[in-house]
Scaffold this active site. Structure first.
Site, PDB file in Angstrom:
ATOM      1  CG  HIS A   1      -0.373   0.285   2.510  1.00 33.05           C
ATOM      2  ND1 HIS A   1      -0.505   1.505   3.149  1.00 33.05           N
ATOM      3  CD2 HIS A   1       0.356  -0.488   3.334  1.00 33.05           C
ATOM      4  CE1 HIS A   1       0.121   1.452   4.312  1.00 33.05           C
ATOM      5  NE2 HIS A   1       0.647   0.255   4.438  1.00 33.05           N
TER       6      HIS A   1
ATOM      7  CB  THR B   1      -7.611 -18.063   4.112  1.00 31.17           C
ATOM      8  OG1 THR B   1      -8.187 -19.129   4.865  1.00 31.17           O
ATOM      9  CG2 THR B   1      -7.967 -18.205   2.646  1.00 31.17           C
TER      10      THR B   1
ATOM     11  CB  CYS C   1       2.408   2.659  12.467  1.00 30.96           C
ATOM     12  SG  CYS C   1       2.206   1.952  10.824  1.00 30.96           S
TER      13      CYS C   1
END
Length: 350
Positions: free
Chosen positions: A185, A218, A300
């Site tokens: 990203h 997954t 962050c």
């Protein structure tokens, strides 16, 4: 007439490219679990492995690729499950590295943001057989570490190098490191996908699950495809970013501001500037009121504005460090955008 919003916070995240969105929409037609043994699962698995190979090829990487939910998870896997002890990390590393290797020693940097090579050589001479962690390009200042030189010193002392390339992947050639974290990203790919690149899987302790047993969960097939497409885009716009960043540096210095690490090699998409006498918080509010999105350090660690550990490690005092904002460019950033930011800067500074 109100001006359109101006986004200059691409180091936090950058808009998903149209080609990436289109590829992800197509990949969503392959809805089966790539780990399932039936025919739909095998088809999805083939698409996933194709995306993995394309990611490696676009980065020029010939080792292993473990897909993750992003660079932060890649960092956590690399430093949390390393088969060797993590001896030291750079003092200016991203918060994700500081958290993942909280017990590691800090490698000091100079006022230019570059690791102290004399200290590094002396340190590793007494601490062989471990891992050291350093960013390729700092997320706040854009300072580029000479990691190939660091890797040589590390290997002379039988150590391995982990490189956080979250900001630099796709924009700089990968360094000669043993473990590398990358993120989608930051370069027009989707959020929620990244990768840990490894020279040798034996550097990690397996934990079971997917990704050859090194990461559970997954796999996100559409995001993996989007990541591959983002890396395959033309990065020729970086040449214009070099010119625009040089222009902005000059304008800010001429307006009485201070360019952080002005004389260091820096990623062309990231720069930090000090506005003496104006706190970072006040600047962010004023820029936001002017329709301009910038930041004060890493997204962050948002929620509180505190003096940057990156700047304090470079020798800045708390007051000066608390007067710095970060500006970061993307593919669509133009000269008109830079000029608009400079006008807002001069207004706020006055």
């Amino acid at each position: 007439m109100t001006e359109a919003p101006l986004y200059l916070d691409h180091a936090a995240t950058t808009p998903v490219l149209p080609a990436v969105r289109a590829a992800m929409a197509e990949a969503m037609e392959q809805w089966a679990n790539p780990s399932s043994p039936h025919a739909p699962g095998r088809a999805a698995g083939r698409m996933l492995e194709d995306a993995r190979a394309r990611i490696a090829a676009a980065l020029g990487w010939d080792g292993e690729v473990i897909l993750t939910s992003g660079a932060s998870e890649a960092i956590g896997i690399a430093l949390g499950r390393a088969a060797l002890p993590v001896h030291a990390i750079g003092a200016t590393e991203h918060d994700a590295v500081l958290r993942a290797a909280a017990q590691a020693d800090l490698l000091p940097v100079g006022a230019d943001g570059i690791v102290d090579f004399d200290h590094l050589s002396e340190y590793l001479a007494h601490r062989p057989n471990g891992i050291i962690a350093l960013q390729q390009a700092n997320n706040e200042t854009g300072v580029i570490q000479p990691l190939d030189d660091v890797a040589q010193i590390a290997r002379l002392n039988e150590c391995r190098l982990f490189a956080d390339c979250s900001q630099s992947a796709g924009k700089l050639p990968l360094p000669d490191a043993d473990l590398i974290a990358v993120s989608a990203h930051k370069l027009g790919g989707p959020p929620g996908i990244g990768a840990l690149l490894l020279r040798d899987l034996s550097l990690l302790t397996p934990s079971g699950g997917q990704e050859k047993g090194y990461r559970g969960g997954t796999q996100n097939l559409p995001a993996a495809v989007g990541f591959a497409v983002a890396l395959e885009q033309d990065f020729g716009w970086l040449e214009e970013a070099v010119r625009l960043r040089a222009m902005l540096d000059s304008e800010i210095a001429g307006a009485g501001g201070e360019v952080v690490a002005a004389d260091s090699a820096r990623l062309p998409t990231i720069a930090s500037y000090r506005m003496p006498g104006k706190s970072s918080q006040a600047q962010l509010v004023r820029f936001d009121m002017a329709g301009i999105a910038v930041s004060a350090g890493s997204a962050c660690s948002s929620g509180t504005i505190k003096p940057s550990h990156v700047l304090t490690a470079m020798g800045w005092d708390a007051q000066a460090a608390g007067e710095v904002v970060r500006v970061s460019f993307g593919p669509q950033t133009s000269e008109a955008d830079v000029q608009r930011f400079v006008r807002a800067w001069r207004t706020i500074a006055a």
